[in-house]
Design a protein around this motif. Structure first.
Motif, PDB file in Angstrom:
ATOM      1  N   VAL A 105       0.876  -1.167   0.000  1.00 26.57           N
ATOM      2  CA  VAL A 105       0.000   0.000   0.000  1.00 26.57           C
ATOM      3  C   VAL A 105       0.911   1.214   0.000  1.00 26.57           C
ATOM      4  O   VAL A 105       1.660   1.441   0.951  1.00 26.57           O
ATOM      5  N   GLY A 106       0.859   1.972  -1.093  1.00 22.38           N
ATOM      6  CA  GLY A 106       1.760   3.110  -1.230  1.00 22.38           C
ATOM      7  C   GLY A 106       1.320   3.996  -2.359  1.00 22.38           C
ATOM      8  O   GLY A 106       0.123   4.213  -2.591  1.00 22.38           O
ATOM      9  N   VAL A 107       2.275   4.482  -3.119  1.00 21.93           N
ATOM     10  CA  VAL A 107       1.983   5.410  -4.216  1.00 21.93           C
ATOM     11  C   VAL A 107       1.057   4.780  -5.244  1.00 21.93           C
ATOM     12  O   VAL A 107       0.159   5.422  -5.789  1.00 21.93           O
ATOM     13  N   ARG A 108       1.228   3.491  -5.519  1.00 20.69           N
ATOM     14  CA  ARG A 108       0.433   2.827  -6.556  1.00 20.69           C
ATOM     15  C   ARG A 108      -1.029   2.706  -6.161  1.00 20.69           C
ATOM     16  O   ARG A 108      -1.926   2.828  -6.998  1.00 20.69           O
ATOM     17  N   THR A 109      -1.297   2.499  -4.885  1.00 18.90           N
ATOM     18  CA  THR A 109      -2.673   2.251  -4.440  1.00 18.90           C
ATOM     19  C   THR A 109      -3.325   3.455  -3.791  1.00 18.90           C
ATOM     20  O   THR A 109      -4.541   3.601  -3.826  1.00 18.90           O
ATOM     21  N   GLY A 110      -2.502   4.327  -3.190  1.00 20.67           N
ATOM     22  CA  GLY A 110      -3.064   5.393  -2.378  1.00 20.67           C
ATOM     23  C   GLY A 110      -3.616   4.832  -1.079  1.00 20.67           C
ATOM     24  O   GLY A 110      -3.448   3.638  -0.764  1.00 20.67           O
ATOM     25  N   ASN A 111      -4.281   5.665  -0.297  1.00 20.80           N
ATOM     26  CA  ASN A 111      -4.940   5.191   0.914  1.00 20.80           C
ATOM     27  C   ASN A 111      -6.057   4.227   0.532  1.00 20.80           C
ATOM     28  O   ASN A 111      -6.686   4.370  -0.515  1.00 20.80           O
ATOM     29  N   VAL A 112      -6.319   3.260   1.405  1.00 18.29           N
ATOM     30  CA  VAL A 112      -7.315   2.229   1.104  1.00 18.29           C
ATOM     31  C   VAL A 112      -8.397   2.247   2.178  1.00 18.29           C
ATOM     32  O   VAL A 112      -8.103   2.151   3.374  1.00 18.29           O
ATOM     33  N   THR A 113      -9.654   2.374   1.746  1.00 20.26           N
ATOM     34  CA  THR A 113     -10.810   2.283   2.641  1.00 20.26           C
ATOM     35  C   THR A 113     -11.792   1.308   2.018  1.00 20.26           C
ATOM     36  O   THR A 113     -12.163   1.464   0.855  1.00 20.26           O
ATOM     37  N   PHE A 114     -12.216   0.293   2.795  1.00 16.20           N
ATOM     38  CA  PHE A 114     -13.031  -0.765   2.195  1.00 16.20           C
ATOM     39  C   PHE A 114     -14.065  -1.269   3.194  1.00 16.20           C
ATOM     40  O   PHE A 114     -13.750  -1.514   4.360  1.00 16.20           O
ATOM     41  N   LEU A 115     -15.325  -1.439   2.720  1.00 15.62           N
ATOM     42  CA  LEU A 115     -16.404  -1.946   3.577  1.00 15.62           C
ATOM     43  C   LEU A 115     -16.431  -3.475   3.550  1.00 15.62           C
ATOM     44  O   LEU A 115     -17.438  -4.093   3.245  1.00 15.62           O
ATOM     45  N   GLY A 116     -15.328  -4.060   3.861  1.00 14.44           N
ATOM     46  CA  GLY A 116     -15.209  -5.509   3.889  1.00 14.44           C
ATOM     47  C   GLY A 116     -13.861  -5.832   4.486  1.00 14.44           C
ATOM     48  O   GLY A 116     -13.304  -5.055   5.266  1.00 14.44           O
ATOM     49  N   SER A 117     -13.293  -6.978   4.106  1.00 11.98           N
ATOM     50  CA  SER A 117     -11.977  -7.374   4.598  1.00 11.98           C
ATOM     51  C   SER A 117     -10.917  -7.088   3.544  1.00 11.98           C
ATOM     52  O   SER A 117     -11.198  -7.083   2.346  1.00 11.98           O
ATOM     53  N   ILE A 118      -9.679  -6.869   4.005  1.00 11.04           N
ATOM     54  CA  ILE A 118      -8.577  -6.523   3.114  1.00 11.04           C
ATOM     55  C   ILE A 118      -7.423  -7.490   3.344  1.00 11.04           C
ATOM     56  O   ILE A 118      -7.070  -7.782   4.490  1.00 11.04           O
ATOM     57  N   ILE A 119      -6.840  -7.968   2.246  1.00  8.17           N
ATOM     58  CA  ILE A 119      -5.621  -8.771   2.301  1.00  8.17           C
ATOM     59  C   ILE A 119      -4.545  -8.009   1.545  1.00  8.17           C
ATOM     60  O   ILE A 119      -4.731  -7.636   0.383  1.00  8.17           O
ATOM     61  N   ILE A 120      -3.405  -7.763   2.212  1.00  6.35           N
ATOM     62  CA  ILE A 120      -2.292  -7.033   1.607  1.00  6.35           C
ATOM     63  C   ILE A 120      -1.086  -7.956   1.598  1.00  6.35           C
ATOM     64  O   ILE A 120      -0.616  -8.379   2.663  1.00  6.35           O
ATOM     65  N   THR A 121      -0.579  -8.267   0.412  1.00  9.79           N
ATOM     66  CA  THR A 121       0.546  -9.209   0.331  1.00  9.79           C
ATOM     67  C   THR A 121       1.880  -8.532   0.615  1.00  9.79           C
ATOM     68  O   THR A 121       2.891  -9.221   0.799  1.00  9.79           O
ATOM     69  N   GLY A 122       1.920  -7.212   0.626  1.00  8.10           N
ATOM     70  CA  GLY A 122       3.157  -6.490   0.909  1.00  8.10           C
ATOM     71  C   GLY A 122       3.084  -5.734   2.210  1.00  8.10           C
ATOM     72  O   GLY A 122       2.486  -6.201   3.195  1.00  8.10           O
ATOM     73  N   ASN A 123       3.676  -4.538   2.220  1.00  3.59           N
ATOM     74  CA  ASN A 123       3.736  -3.694   3.410  1.00  3.59           C
ATOM     75  C   ASN A 123       2.753  -2.534   3.300  1.00  3.59           C
ATOM     76  O   ASN A 123       2.257  -2.216   2.221  1.00  3.59           O
TER      77      ASN A 123
END
Length: 663
Positions: free
Chosen positions: A371-389
């Motif tokens: 989660v960084g420059v490529r994705t921006g901040n992330v807000t989600f009405l569910g569950s999130i899986i992040i494979t990196g940092n």
């Protein structure tokens, strides 16, 4: 003149005017346009211009503007009116019609005289002017009567009609039409039998004028059986329109039905939208890549196809029309399609995804990478899986769980459910990880603030961090060490090692539930606010009562009503204060009940310098201590041999009587 010749002549005249332009020199553009408007006989909004030389003004001299002015083609004028038409008339098309001039009443228009000779006599109509237009005079009427070959009328009657200006035909003479001088009309069928153009030729002096029935008879004589426009015919005859073709009959053109379509209430294309703040700076973190939806939210709606509307030509022949084609509103995972297959709503909270013409709602959002420059901040009405940092200065927020395969750096991570960090949290004193309803699990926590309503479970170590748990804090991995910072838990703090030989400040607090403490704090604040209001009302009420007792004669009914309102207000505030006190007492008792079983368990070593507070009792270790469980009894922190904190609470309470020591 035939219709074709007429239309050709009109088109040539139109093209000539379109190309007409003029160059104007004046002190300002406004003055230039006014001059051009008068010259071209067009309103200013119908003109376009190009500045050939821009004027200048200075203290000692000035130069005029030099512009070239041309007439805007009607098609371009109509384009500009389209949006205005949509706003003012709901898209009726009136404002963009080529007959716009006929729909708008001129501000200033002269009156008009009409003389009609029918079989029943001669009829005079005097129309009043509009605005500052000129009124008709006796000379105007006399000229018209003479032109029509009418004589021997009553002057008094004529003057009366002129004064009244009723705009209605009035019989002024029984003079009969002069044979051979009658008006006539020509009918031409055009546009594949869909329109009939009527050209009225004026009567010669004394001749009879055509009536609506005459024109209708002429149309029917040409075989017209459908689409007669009698009102249009009447209007042209009343306005004495002659030698100019108009539509006297018009068929119904077939209208193909509109195809069914899907109206989407969510985005079907994911585009990055950069947002600017008030100072114009772009926030490159809030990229708005995820579109969250909630249960029951309308995602898409099907607009049904329409039936085609058949037409009919002037001769009554039916013209077929095509029905609109149908389309399917496709249902995806996590959505509900209504029984009539017309509405698609979200079945779950989550991210709406559009793939292959189908909307789905995903309850898990997977980010492959950081989660960084490529994705921006992330807000989600569910569950999130992040494979990196989660990189520095970014945030991740979820209504479900968050699972991170890498690390949380100097970032903010919030969830309503569990937060699992497989590597750990390296916060550099600015990371904040919070769960409002789940556990937080991490390999290690360093220089971070971690808050949860339930448990914090750490494998390797907790270093110089601020932890608050509504349940327990456990650090029992291979190293399992807590060093530095403040660790708070409502029920239990357990680790293999607490503190270190360097004696960093390490504070352990058991028996305080962060959520309950926050609630108590909020109630205390509300109680204080209402207490202050109560005190103020009480002072005012005492002042009024004293005034009433000292001088009842001047105490008005209005003052009495105000006093009663104050008394009612103080009672309401007293009730509210009592409610807050009751809530505070209930929460405090609940927290005390939880704290009664609170304990701190150290499997191996706790070093000097570690301070403990269990319930309301405090204790600071002065000596290195091995394998102990600390608890509160009789307002003192006591210890007993280490017991596995995962045992049943009743069991360890029974055992704590053996080998207990006072610290």
């Amino acid at each position: 003149m035939s219709l074709t010749e007429y239309l050709t002549e009109e088109l040539s005249e139109f093209e000539r005017k379109e190309k007409e332009q003029v160059e104007v020199i004046a002190d300002s553009i406004e003055e230039c346009l006014n001059l051009a408007s008068a010259h071209l006989n067009r309103k200013i909004h119908e003109l376009d211009y190009k500045v050939l030389k821009r004027g200048k003004k200075s203290l000692f001299f000035s130069e005029p503007y030099h512009i070239r002015v041309s007439i805007i083609p009607d098609d371009l004028l109509l384009d500009e009116l389209t949006s205005l038409d949509e706003a003012l008339t709901g898209g009726s098309g009136k404002l963009v019609s080529k007959e716009l001039k006929e729909l708008v009443t001129p501000k200033n228009k002269d009156g008009r005289v009409s003389v009609k000779i029918y079989r029943t006599g001669v009829f005079l109509t005097v129309y009043p002017p509009t605005g500052e237009g000129a009124h008709m005079t006796l000379a105007d009427v006399s000229k018209k009567l003479s032109f029509r070959g009418v004589a021997g009328v009553d002057p008094a009657l004529i003057n009366k009609i002129i004064r009244e200006e009723k705009g209605q035909p009035i019989l002024i003479s029984n003079q009969k039409p002069k044979p051979g001088n009658d008006s006539s009309c020509n009918v031409e069928i055009a546009q594949e039998n869909m329109r009939a153009f009527v050209t009225v030729f004026p009567a010669r002096p004394g001749g009879r004028d055509l009536e609506v029935s005459d024109v209708v008879a002429a149309l029917k004589g040409m075989g017209v059986a459908h689409g007669l426009k009698e009102e249009e015919i009447r209007k042209h005859l009343e306005e004495d329109v002659s030698n100019k073709p108009f539509i006297g009959a018009e068929g119904d053109f077939p209208v193909n039905g509109r195809n069914a379509e899907i109206k989407y209430y969510v985005r079907t294309e994911k585009k990055i939208n950069f947002k600017e703040d008030q100072s114009g700076r772009v926030d490159y973190k809030d990229l708005d890549m995820i579109e969250n939806v909630v249960v029951g939210q309308l995602l898409a709606e099907k607009i049904p196809a329409e039936k085609g509307k058949f037409g009919r030509n002037l001769f009554g022949m039916v013209l077929p029309a095509k029905d609109g084609s149908d389309t399917e509103l496709k249902q995806g995972k996590g959505t509900i399609l209504s029984e009539d297959k017309m509405r698609l709503t979200a079945e779950v909270n989550g991210q709406v995804v559009y793939v292959a013409g189908r909307l789905s709602v995903e309850t898990v959002y997977r980010i492959n990478g950081d989660v960084g420059v490529r994705t921006g901040n992330v807000t989600f009405l569910g569950s999130i899986i992040i494979t990196g940092n989660v990189e520095d200065n970014y945030s991740v927020k979820a209504a479900g769980n968050i699972e991170i395969y890498g690390t949380i750096q100097k970032a903010v991570v919030e969830a309503d459910g569990d937060i699992i960090v497989r590597q750990g949290i390296t916060g550099r004193e600015e990371a904040r990880v919070e769960s409002t309803g789940g556990n937080i699990v991490a390999k290690f926590i360093q220089n971070a603030t971690v808050i949860t309503e339930k448990d914090i479970i750490v494998q390797e170590g907790i270093l110089h961090s601020q932890l608050m748990a509504g349940g327990k804090v456990s650090c029992k991995g291979k190293r399992g060490q807590i060093v530095g910072g403040t660790i708070q838990a409502a029920q239990l703090i357990s680790a293999k090692i607490i503190g270190s030989q360097a004696n960093p400040q390490t504070d352990l607090i058991v028996g305080n539930n962060p959520k309950i403490l926050k609630q108590i704090e909020e109630y205390e604040l509300k109680k204080k606010e209402n207490r202050d209001k109560h005190d103020q009302l009480t002072k005012t009420m005492r002042t009024l009562k004293a005034r009433k007792d000292n001088d009842p004669s001047t105490f008005s009914a209005e003052n009495e009503a105000h006093l009663q309102k104050l008394e009612a207000g103080t009672k309401k505030l007293e009730k509210r204060i009592a409610e807050y006190e009751n809530e505070i007492r209930t929460l405090t008792e609940y927290m005390d009940e939880q704290a009664a079983s609170g304990r701190i368990s150290v499997e191996k070593t706790v070093f000097p310098g570690v301070s403990m507070r269990i319930r309301n009792s405090e204790f600071k270790l002065r000596h290195e201590t091995k394998a102990k469980t600390f608890y509160e009894e009789e307002n003192q922190v006591r210890s007993m041999p280490y017991e596995d904190p995962d045992e049943d609470k009743n069991d360890w309470r029974k055992k704590r009587g053996r080998g207990k020591s006072r610290n």
